[in-house]
Design an enzyme around this catalytic site. Structure first.
Site, PDB file in Angstrom:
ATOM      1  CE1 TYR A   1     106.730  73.641  34.857  1.00 30.36           C
ATOM      2  CE2 TYR A   1     105.825  74.341  36.940  1.00 30.36           C
ATOM      3  CZ  TYR A   1     106.790  74.050  36.358  1.00 30.36           C
ATOM      4  OH  TYR A   1     107.987  73.822  36.785  1.00 30.36           O
TER       5      TYR A   1
ATOM      6  CE  LYS B   1      93.957  67.033  65.977  1.00 33.75           C
ATOM      7  NZ  LYS B   1      93.105  66.055  66.426  1.00 33.75           N
TER       8      LYS B   1
HETATM    9  C1  LIG Z   1      92.071  66.876  66.857  1.00 37.51           C
HETATM   10  C2  LIG Z   1      91.140  66.204  68.118  1.00 37.51           C
HETATM   11  C3  LIG Z   1      90.188  67.301  68.761  1.00 37.51           C
HETATM   12  C4  LIG Z   1      89.976  68.471  68.110  1.00 37.51           C
HETATM   13  O1  LIG Z   1      88.987  68.399  67.245  1.00 37.51           O
HETATM   14  P1  LIG Z   1      88.345  69.675  66.669  1.00 37.51           P
HETATM   15  O2  LIG Z   1      87.275  69.417  65.549  1.00 37.51           O
HETATM   16  O3  LIG Z   1      89.478  70.440  65.888  1.00 37.51           O
HETATM   17  O4  LIG Z   1      87.805  70.650  67.743  1.00 37.51           O
HETATM   18  C5  LIG Z   1      89.689  66.695  69.781  1.00 37.51           C
HETATM   19  N1  LIG Z   1      89.906  65.301  70.424  1.00 37.51           N
HETATM   20  C6  LIG Z   1      90.513  64.592  69.758  1.00 37.51           C
HETATM   21  C7  LIG Z   1      90.904  63.179  70.216  1.00 37.51           C
HETATM   22  C8  LIG Z   1      91.355  64.796  68.415  1.00 37.51           C
HETATM   23  O5  LIG Z   1      92.276  64.000  68.020  1.00 37.51           O
END
Ligand SMILES: *Cc1c(COP(=O)(O)O)cnc(C)c1O
Length: 334
Positions: free
Chosen positions: A243, A33
């Protein structure tokens, strides 16, 4: 332009470490993701698939479409639930069950204590009946831990609840349901893994966020971020840079501008406590939208080769540092 290198060997090292915990590569679902936590969705999907990973997880169907040919299953965490051979969709509420397309593959999320998403424990029976009635294809049941990265007993009672859920689902006789609950922190601290799948994100990208008391699994950062020089100038002592002129030169200095800024997703930070890049140089003055200033004349500088270390300086977490980086930054596999 600023660019990112992706270290394939480090990525595979991390995946191997995870596989040692799960007992099998087949039990790893790679979380891709948010542009694979800023590492590049398609790029990381290809590398993961070449490694032999068969399962992926994304947030939206548009992301799944870009990687669909590479995996046996793609779990979509939050989007309209439709029937598809490869995609399965998270059921986050009883309402989701009503709106799902008949025949869709769904994975039921049960809230065991995080109180973010998923149905309540006491809705489980109703959800299972409703999934059957609606003709949905239940392929998974999952939960998410709220404190897997903390040195406390919190994880254990959530795990206990998940074991009860497994019992119930098994009794309800769904044909092929995979159970999963572990994120990176949970799998890195676990001694005995008996789920069917792990959902690994940050660990695959090289960061172990577990605090010191835990046995440390050595992971290697996958991403390195570089910026390129735009121009150099000679500044006299007492001249001010950027800046607000927040930085003044203590002596005559060569100062160059490099092509990375908060517009590329780099944290603007705080010029009173400047970020020190991986080469040991502090950013001079404020970060601009597209530029930073450094006391260097090199054509390229390494801004960051360890997001966890950078996060400490920037008072955030590795997840935010990498995920914030613009998908437009070119990436090269090394
Ligand atoms: C993002 C996510 C993960 C992964 O978590 P990490 O800490 O990056 O391993 C796992 N399960 C769900 C439901 C998530 O949203």
């Amino acid at each position: 332009m600023a660019f990112i290198t992706i270290n394939k060997q480090n990525f595979y090292h991390n995946l191997n470490q995870i596989a040692l915990k799960t007992g099998s590569v087949d039990k790893i679902a790679i979380v891709l993701k948010d542009n694979a936590y800023g590492h590049g969705l398609e790029l990381m999907a290809k590398l993961a698939s070449e490694f032999g990973i068969k399962h992926a997880i994304v947030r939206k169907t548009v992301e799944a479409e870009q990687i669909r040919s590479l995996f046996e299953t793609v779990l979509i965490l939050g989007d309209t639930i439709i029937k598809d051979d490869i995609y399965s969709f998270t059921i986050n509420s009883l309402e989701d069950i009503k709106q799902a397309q008949r025949g869709a593959k769904v994975e039921l999320k049960v809230d065991t204590g995080m109180h973010r998403n998923g149905i309540a424990l006491d809705e489980l029976d109703e959800a299972l009946v409703s999934i059957q009635e609606r003709g949905l294809n239940l392929t998974g049941v999952m939960t998410h831990f709220r404190s897997a990265d903390e040195f406390s007993s919190e994880l254990f009672w959530q795990q206990k609840k998940f074991e009860m859920i497994k019992e119930k689902v098994r009794k309800a006789k769904f044909a092929e349901v995979r159970f999963h609950s572990h994120n990176s922190a949970a799998i890195l601290r676990t001694k005995s893994f008996d789920d069917d799948l792990v959902r690994v994100g940050i660990g695959a990208y090289g960061y172990n966020e577990l605090p010191a008391p835990f046995e440390k699994v050595e992971l290697k950062p996958v991403m390195t971020l570089y910026a390129k020089k735009v121009s150099t100038r000679v500044l006299k002592a007492g001249e001010r840079v950027g800046y607000g002129g927040d930085f003044s030169t203590p002596k005559e200095m060569l100062v160059s501008t490099y092509d990375l800024g908060y517009g590329d997703g780099w944290c603007r930070g705080d010029s009173t406590q400047p970020y020190v890049i991986s080469e040991g140089l502090p950013i001079l003055g404020r970060v601009s939208m597209d530029f930073v200033a450094l006391g260097s004349t090199k054509d390229e500088v390494c801004i960051m080769n360890d997001a966890q270390k950078a996060a400490k300086q920037l008072r955030t977490i590795s997840y935010e540092v990498t995920t914030a980086l613009s998908p437009e930054i070119p990436k090269e596999v090394i």
